[in-house]
Design a protein around this motif. Structure first.
Motif, PDB file in Angstrom:
ATOM      1  N   HIS A  40       0.816  -1.219   0.000  1.00 22.66           N
ATOM      2  CA  HIS A  40       0.000   0.000   0.000  1.00 22.66           C
ATOM      3  C   HIS A  40       0.853   1.275   0.000  1.00 22.66           C
ATOM      4  O   HIS A  40       0.326   2.371  -0.221  1.00 22.66           O
ATOM      5  CB  HIS A  40      -0.931   0.017   1.224  1.00 22.66           C
ATOM      6  N   VAL A  41       2.164   1.138   0.253  1.00 20.74           N
ATOM      7  CA  VAL A  41       3.017   2.338   0.301  1.00 20.74           C
ATOM      8  C   VAL A  41       3.920   2.470  -0.921  1.00 20.74           C
ATOM      9  O   VAL A  41       4.719   3.402  -0.997  1.00 20.74           O
ATOM     10  CB  VAL A  41       3.874   2.349   1.594  1.00 20.74           C
ATOM     11  N   VAL A  42       3.836   1.510  -1.858  1.00 16.00           N
ATOM     12  CA  VAL A  42       4.656   1.601  -3.074  1.00 16.00           C
ATOM     13  C   VAL A  42       3.759   1.502  -4.292  1.00 16.00           C
ATOM     14  O   VAL A  42       2.627   1.010  -4.214  1.00 16.00           O
ATOM     15  CB  VAL A  42       5.726   0.480  -3.111  1.00 16.00           C
ATOM     16  N   LYS A  43       4.260   1.981  -5.422  1.00 14.28           N
ATOM     17  CA  LYS A  43       3.472   1.954  -6.641  1.00 14.28           C
ATOM     18  C   LYS A  43       3.803   0.769  -7.545  1.00 14.28           C
ATOM     19  O   LYS A  43       2.949   0.251  -8.256  1.00 14.28           O
ATOM     20  CB  LYS A  43       3.668   3.261  -7.411  1.00 14.28           C
ATOM     21  N   THR A  44       5.071   0.389  -7.565  1.00 16.36           N
ATOM     22  CA  THR A  44       5.492  -0.758  -8.392  1.00 16.36           C
ATOM     23  C   THR A  44       6.024  -1.858  -7.472  1.00 16.36           C
ATOM     24  O   THR A  44       6.277  -1.627  -6.279  1.00 16.36           O
ATOM     25  CB  THR A  44       6.599  -0.368  -9.396  1.00 16.36           C
ATOM     26  N   ILE A  45       6.238  -3.014  -8.061  1.00 19.65           N
ATOM     27  CA  ILE A  45       6.708  -4.144  -7.252  1.00 19.65           C
ATOM     28  C   ILE A  45       8.212  -4.122  -7.018  1.00 19.65           C
ATOM     29  O   ILE A  45       8.734  -4.892  -6.217  1.00 19.65           O
ATOM     30  CB  ILE A  45       6.335  -5.487  -7.929  1.00 19.65           C
ATOM     31  N   GLU A  46       8.935  -3.188  -7.682  1.00 17.79           N
ATOM     32  CA  GLU A  46      10.401  -3.210  -7.607  1.00 17.79           C
ATOM     33  C   GLU A  46      10.945  -3.188  -6.182  1.00 17.79           C
ATOM     34  O   GLU A  46      11.854  -3.964  -5.857  1.00 17.79           O
ATOM     35  CB  GLU A  46      10.974  -2.046  -8.428  1.00 17.79           C
ATOM     36  N   PRO A  47      10.403  -2.358  -5.263  1.00 10.44           N
ATOM     37  CA  PRO A  47      10.947  -2.350  -3.893  1.00 10.44           C
ATOM     38  C   PRO A  47      10.653  -3.646  -3.113  1.00 10.44           C
ATOM     39  O   PRO A  47      11.279  -3.883  -2.068  1.00 10.44           O
ATOM     40  CB  PRO A  47      10.232  -1.162  -3.241  1.00 10.44           C
ATOM     41  N   LEU A  48       9.738  -4.462  -3.607  1.00  8.61           N
ATOM     42  CA  LEU A  48       9.331  -5.671  -2.877  1.00  8.61           C
ATOM     43  C   LEU A  48      10.051  -6.936  -3.360  1.00  8.61           C
ATOM     44  O   LEU A  48       9.808  -8.040  -2.858  1.00  8.61           O
ATOM     45  CB  LEU A  48       7.821  -5.883  -3.026  1.00  8.61           C
ATOM     46  N   ILE A  49      10.939  -6.769  -4.339  1.00 11.48           N
ATOM     47  CA  ILE A  49      11.615  -7.941  -4.930  1.00 11.48           C
ATOM     48  C   ILE A  49      12.550  -8.590  -3.914  1.00 11.48           C
ATOM     49  O   ILE A  49      13.318  -7.905  -3.233  1.00 11.48           O
ATOM     50  CB  ILE A  49      12.404  -7.543  -6.188  1.00 11.48           C
ATOM     51  N   ARG A  50      12.465  -9.910  -3.792  1.00 11.83           N
ATOM     52  CA  ARG A  50      13.362 -10.683  -2.936  1.00 11.83           C
ATOM     53  C   ARG A  50      14.209 -11.628  -3.814  1.00 11.83           C
ATOM     54  O   ARG A  50      13.759 -12.068  -4.854  1.00 11.83           O
ATOM     55  CB  ARG A  50      12.584 -11.525  -1.919  1.00 11.83           C
ATOM     56  N   CYS A  51      15.386 -11.955  -3.310  1.00 12.91           N
ATOM     57  CA  CYS A  51      16.283 -12.864  -4.053  1.00 12.91           C
ATOM     58  C   CYS A  51      16.614 -14.099  -3.211  1.00 12.91           C
ATOM     59  O   CYS A  51      17.761 -14.546  -3.158  1.00 12.91           O
ATOM     60  CB  CYS A  51      17.566 -12.143  -4.447  1.00 12.91           C
ATOM     61  N   ASN A  52      15.609 -14.635  -2.550  1.00  8.47           N
ATOM     62  CA  ASN A  52      15.837 -15.791  -1.669  1.00  8.47           C
ATOM     63  C   ASN A  52      15.432 -17.133  -2.293  1.00  8.47           C
ATOM     64  O   ASN A  52      15.518 -18.161  -1.640  1.00  8.47           O
ATOM     65  CB  ASN A  52      15.115 -15.603  -0.331  1.00  8.47           C
ATOM     66  N   THR A  53      14.976 -17.116  -3.551  1.00  8.31           N
ATOM     67  CA  THR A  53      14.667 -18.378  -4.238  1.00  8.31           C
ATOM     68  C   THR A  53      15.927 -18.889  -4.926  1.00  8.31           C
ATOM     69  O   THR A  53      16.580 -18.134  -5.668  1.00  8.31           O
ATOM     70  CB  THR A  53      13.552 -18.183  -5.284  1.00  8.31           C
TER      71      THR A  53
END
Length: 369
Positions: free
Chosen positions: A304-317
């Protein structure tokens, strides 16, 4: 021991056998094989002088067979053919003892031979000795044909494609029985076949012929490991043990995986997850290179505080490459506890996924097709 020394056969200008020289040791099962017309049956028939060579010598136990009377020679050589050739007006016991009777064996001796031989192939004397050929199956008749060839205890037995007219199950059973008989009685068998599987199952030594010549003479193991020609390789076909292919991630992955760009909006990605019934999306940059993953859980927490998914990207897979060993990938999938592995190509673009389901399906295909 059977020995051919420079044996040839010609009909006019046509060469049927060309300078055959080989030895078969006492107690061996030797199998002659090759394409139709290669001379294998002709070679077999020379041993009991049904066909005489144009040149060369054949020795049986160091005796030149041409120095012996033909009839006497044949009475001391067992012979089994495809057509069986039992006498229809004779019982099983009488058929078995045709040669012993010609050799003036006593009635008691003939009776003992019939008892012993029928017992060897699990055909009880009381049940079979007095039957006629017409009362038995093809497989039972062929068993009696084999016993007849063994009745006078010949030093050598010739078998010319004896099982080719039988059904596969009967054929397999008789192959096993013949091999067992040959080993129990320690007889020399010379067996003609066109079936490489039969040759591999039966032979101590395989003699591969073509155009009247011996292309290779070797034990089955050696022929499988080192076939002397492409033609022998073709005959061996599926029986040649090729080195197993080193499987890679590409052999096991599920391809056609969809991705999403890092600059896509939150609502758009949530909608995409709903449509595909997934809780995670694979994210790539503008050049389609792998960036990481974004999950519905992270979107719920901070979406709800960001517009795109870029800040939410994880690299744990965990990621692997398409050329990586399939075994290593499988080990990583299990040890990491991750639900899947992301497979990348040489340019770090997403090539596919390896899940436990795709791994199991690919393994089943490798094993069973």
């Amino acid at each position: 021991m059977l020995r051919f020394e420079h044996v040839s056969l010609s009909y006019g200008s046509q060469k049927i056998l060309d300078d055959l020289s080989f030895e078969i040791q006492e107690g061996q099962m030797a199998v002659l094989i090759g394409p139709s017309g290669c001379g294998k049956t002709t070679t077999l028939k020379m041993i009991n002088r049904l066909i005489e060579p144009s040149a060369g010598k054949i020795y049986l136990n160091d005796k030149d067979i041409t120095a012996q009377d033909k009839v006497e020679l044949r009475r001391h050589i067992g012979y089994v053919i495809q057509q069986i050739g039992l006498f229809p007006n004779m019982t099983v016991a009488q058929n078995i003892c045709v040669v012993p009777t010609l050799l003036k064996y006593s009635k008691e001796e003939c009776d003992r031979i019939v008892h012993e031989l029928l017992e060897l192939v699990n055909m009880p004397y009381e049940q079979y000795a007095h039957k006629y050929p017409s009362e038995m199956s093809g497989g039972q008749q062929q068993r009696i044909g084999i016993l007849r060839a063994l009745a006078a205890s010949p030093p050598i037995v010739l078998m010319d494609e004896p099982f080719s007219a039988l059904d596969p199950m009967t054929r397999r059973s008789l192959q096993q029985e013949v091999r067992s008989l040959q080993q129990k009685l320690n007889k020399t068998f010379v067996f003609v076949t066109h079936d490489m599987e039969e040759a591999l199952d039966l032979a101590d030594v395989i003699i591969f012929m073509d155009h009247g010549k011996i292309v290779q003479m070797a034990p089955p193991e050696e022929m499988l490991a080192h076939p002397a020609s492409g033609q022998i390789q073709d005959f061996l076909g599926k029986f040649i043990n090729e080195a197993p292919k080193e499987l890679t991630a590409a052999d096991f992955m599920r391809s056609g995986v969809s991705t999403v760009s890092a600059n896509r909006g939150i609502n758009e990605c949530v909608s995409k997850m709903q449509r595909r019934n997934v809780d995670t999306l694979i994210v790539v940059d503008g050049q389609d290179r792998y960036q990481g993953t974004v999950s519905i859980a992270d979107i719920r927490l901070t979406g709800h505080v960001v517009k795109t998914i870029e800040p939410l990207i994880r690299c744990n897979t965990p990621t692997v490459h398409a050329t990586d060993s399939a075994k290593d990938c499988f080990d990583l999938l299990i040890s990491s506890g991750a639900p899947y592995l992301i497979v990348l190509d040489g340019e770090e673009k997403v090539d596919g996924l390896i899940t436990k389901t795709s791994m199991t399906s690919a393994m089943a295909e490798q094993l069973w097709g």
